[in-house]
Design an enzyme around this catalytic site. Sequence first.
Site, PDB file in Angstrom:
ATOM      1  N   CYS A  87       0.822  -1.207   0.000  1.00  0.00           N
ATOM      2  CA  CYS A  87       0.000   0.000   0.000  1.00  0.00           C
ATOM      3  C   CYS A  87       0.866   1.271   0.000  1.00  0.00           C
ATOM      4  O   CYS A  87       1.500   1.537  -1.006  1.00  0.00           O
ATOM      5  CB  CYS A  87      -0.968  -0.075   1.170  1.00  0.00           C
ATOM      6  SG  CYS A  87      -2.491   0.784   0.826  1.00  0.00           S
ATOM      7  N   HIS A 205      -3.243  -5.591   1.842  1.00  0.00           N
ATOM      8  CA  HIS A 205      -2.546  -5.895   3.103  1.00  0.00           C
ATOM      9  C   HIS A 205      -2.760  -7.343   3.512  1.00  0.00           C
ATOM     10  O   HIS A 205      -3.729  -7.645   4.212  1.00  0.00           O
ATOM     11  CB  HIS A 205      -3.091  -5.017   4.226  1.00  0.00           C
ATOM     12  CG  HIS A 205      -2.843  -3.562   4.042  1.00  0.00           C
ATOM     13  ND1 HIS A 205      -1.710  -2.933   4.500  1.00  0.00           N
ATOM     14  CD2 HIS A 205      -3.582  -2.616   3.442  1.00  0.00           C
ATOM     15  CE1 HIS A 205      -1.770  -1.655   4.192  1.00  0.00           C
ATOM     16  NE2 HIS A 205      -2.899  -1.437   3.551  1.00  0.00           N
ATOM     17  N   GLU A 207      -0.970  -8.804   5.652  1.00  0.00           N
ATOM     18  CA  GLU A 207      -0.597  -8.878   7.080  1.00  0.00           C
ATOM     19  C   GLU A 207      -1.803  -8.623   7.979  1.00  0.00           C
ATOM     20  O   GLU A 207      -1.823  -9.035   9.134  1.00  0.00           O
ATOM     21  CB  GLU A 207       0.552  -7.901   7.395  1.00  0.00           C
ATOM     22  CG  GLU A 207       0.183  -6.435   7.547  1.00  0.00           C
ATOM     23  CD  GLU A 207      -0.097  -5.718   6.227  1.00  0.00           C
ATOM     24  OE1 GLU A 207      -0.059  -6.362   5.169  1.00  0.00           O
ATOM     25  OE2 GLU A 207      -0.374  -4.510   6.273  1.00  0.00           O
TER      26      GLU A 207
END
Length: 223
Positions: A87, A205, A207
């Site tokens: 991002c 994302h 994560e």
Amino acid sequence: MAQPIRAGVLALQGGVVEHAQMLEQLGANVILVRRESDFTGPDGPRLDALVLPGGESSTQDRLLRLFDLADPLRRLISGGLPTLGTCAGLILLARDVLDPAPGQRTLGVFDASVRRNALGAQLASCEAEFTIQAAGVFGSGAFGDVRGALIRAPEIAAVGPGARVIAVRDGRILGATSFPAGLPSDTTIPGSQLPLGPITGIAFHPEISGDPGFHRALLAQAR
Ligand code: GLN
């Protein structure tokens, strides 16, 4: 026993903790990068891999320059350090930003141009599944699905000959990787078995959704 991989996470602003936790769960020794001495010293490089997290790219860019990190980081990454940007991290890596904030610059190490906030405002944020075309993210298979959150996400407007597309959603490019010199340029590569290059930038994302594929691939590249 082999030494743990030293994985840096740029820790000036943004979603540092989720990346650090995921890398630690995968067995890496995490180093939070805030100054040049966190990644280079008299004994040479101190990192085997690097993550640039999401957040606000114009703020991160300002802090990078305030702390004199932009030039040494650019040298480190263009020297071949396996690097993953998510991002805002993707925006920092890009060759250029089509709609920069006033004065915003990038490291310019990744052959792609990006458009910030292309997927809309906070309300357009969501979690989605992406089909990734890159052997190495999911073992030896070229294709695989990964879950990732989109949060005021950028898109990749175009990739140059030094990068190739690895993720597309609704006709928008949301991930690309640099690839070893000498391979032909091809932005779609149907049926590709190509692995990740040293720099990978994704607009989403993994994560946050807890999908460790990209981080595992990053650590595998660092070996
Ligand atoms: N819109 C942000 C920017 O321009 C990126 C958002 C994110 O990192 N989740 O930097």
